[in-house]
Design an enzyme around this catalytic site. Sequence first.
Site, PDB file in Angstrom:
ATOM      1  CG  ASP A  44      -1.623   1.222   1.553  1.00 30.99           C
ATOM      2  OD1 ASP A  44      -1.437   2.213   0.810  1.00 30.99           O
ATOM      3  OD2 ASP A  44      -2.388   1.239   2.527  1.00 30.99           O
ATOM      4  CE  LYS A  59      -4.120   9.643   1.919  1.00 29.94           C
ATOM      5  NZ  LYS A  59      -4.149   8.351   2.591  1.00 29.94           N
TER       6      LYS A  59
HETATM    7  C1  LIG Z   1      -4.935   7.354   2.723  1.00 27.97           C
HETATM    8  C2  LIG Z   1      -4.507   5.969   2.894  1.00 27.97           C
HETATM    9  C3  LIG Z   1      -5.288   4.899   2.431  1.00 27.97           C
HETATM   10  C4  LIG Z   1      -6.653   5.098   1.803  1.00 27.97           C
HETATM   11  O1  LIG Z   1      -6.576   5.858   0.638  1.00 27.97           O
HETATM   12  P1  LIG Z   1      -7.932   6.267  -0.101  1.00 27.97           P
HETATM   13  O2  LIG Z   1      -7.500   7.301  -1.091  1.00 27.97           O
HETATM   14  O3  LIG Z   1      -8.857   6.814   0.953  1.00 27.97           O
HETATM   15  O4  LIG Z   1      -8.478   5.040  -0.728  1.00 27.97           O
HETATM   16  C5  LIG Z   1      -4.807   3.624   2.592  1.00 27.97           C
HETATM   17  N1  LIG Z   1      -3.607   3.387   3.167  1.00 27.97           N
HETATM   18  C6  LIG Z   1      -2.822   4.386   3.624  1.00 27.97           C
HETATM   19  C7  LIG Z   1      -1.504   4.071   4.232  1.00 27.97           C
HETATM   20  C8  LIG Z   1      -3.246   5.707   3.502  1.00 27.97           C
HETATM   21  O5  LIG Z   1      -2.476   6.689   3.954  1.00 27.97           O
END
Ligand SMILES: *Cc1c(COP(=O)(O)O)cnc(C)c1O
Length: 405
Positions: A199, A225
Amino acid sequence: MSFDVQKIREDFPILHRQVNGYPLVYLDNAATSQKPQAVIDCIVDYYSLYNANIHRGVHTLSQEATDAYEKARRKIQQHFHIALPEEVIFTSGTTHGINLVANGFASILKKGDEVLVSALEHHSNIVPWQMLCERTGASLKVIPMNESGELRMDHYDTLLTPKTQLVFVNHVSNALGTINPIEEIIEKAHAMNAAVLIDGAQSCAHIRPDLQKLNVDFYVTSAHKMCGPTGVGMLYGKKEWLEKLPPYQGGGEMIKEVTFEKTTYAELPHKFEAGTPNICGGIAFGAAIDYLNEIGFETIANYEDSLLIYATQRLLEIEGLKIYGTSKNKTAVISFNLEGIHPYDVGTIVDKLGIAVRTGHHCAQPIMDFYNIPGTVRASFSFYNTKEEVDRLTEAVQRAKSMLS
Ligand SMILES: *Cc1c(COP(=O)(O)O)cnc(C)c1O
């Protein structure tokens, strides 16, 4: 190359606004990043000039939109050093990517198999696996963490067995900022014939991963992000895995031929891209990647490291302030609490002073349970933050402390 943060800040219109009578200090970058003018312009251009549905029309607008969308896919491919464009699947974000893979593994896992996740996971990387294990009879094992917020790699070695089919770990923890040793995690999992999903939601704004070199099976991230829009992201999967997994959603775009007897699926990547996608979002994701690369990831990492060192030092001047997550290997995230004071109260007071931080469990309740706390105050930095903003945060937290204790 020298880094001129004031010049960079000119690229972000939102950084010029006031909040509660103070210039905004935005320190919630781990939840979502702000968007530079180049990305905003890209979105406006799309809707002003060539909005059309893709992959279907013969008309000019549709072709322009298709070209721009596919060009963005190739930008993502190059950026992450992915071998083939069809290994890049557009998703609505990290959560969607994880669910797509989890759903696919429902047809692969059987009773007795094991799935390993880390104690540092976001809820979006825990819940889909729990659902998957319930469906298949596989069991979920957790790689524990230590007091500094690092994974216990000695435990990883014993948890990893021939029963392990899948390992899921985030590259960087959103709650603590810890950078996990994913190279070692991937290598050891592969030695046991287990597949690995990383992730990357929290890492991609700070680190440019080379996915071929990592030799990872799946990697997911979200554009928002990393200076792109919300509602779009990417799933990378090795071609042989993407061919093996069944489609996630049925609909238009993902089919080759449909009769009521049988449907055959489209080739990759369309097999996993049912329905009209977030066309504008995909194109703007490409623009965000261009923007970040113009600054350069080494420049970004060096500057953010200097902010992290400065902010850690300043905040620790406050007596009774405790930082959670003290790994040497971390991005510019500081999770902290003031002794005897609820994080929510600190967040409310600093907001009154124009400073945006996050308070709560940061979608990572198991980490909070480990430390036996209800949550933390989290300040997460980006390359457009400044040392002056760190000073304003420090003063605001001081003020919160004197008001609340
Ligand atoms: C933000 C985040 C997610 C979820 O991302 P979405 O854009 O809400 O699907 C998953 N894992 C981590 C580590 C994150 O920072």
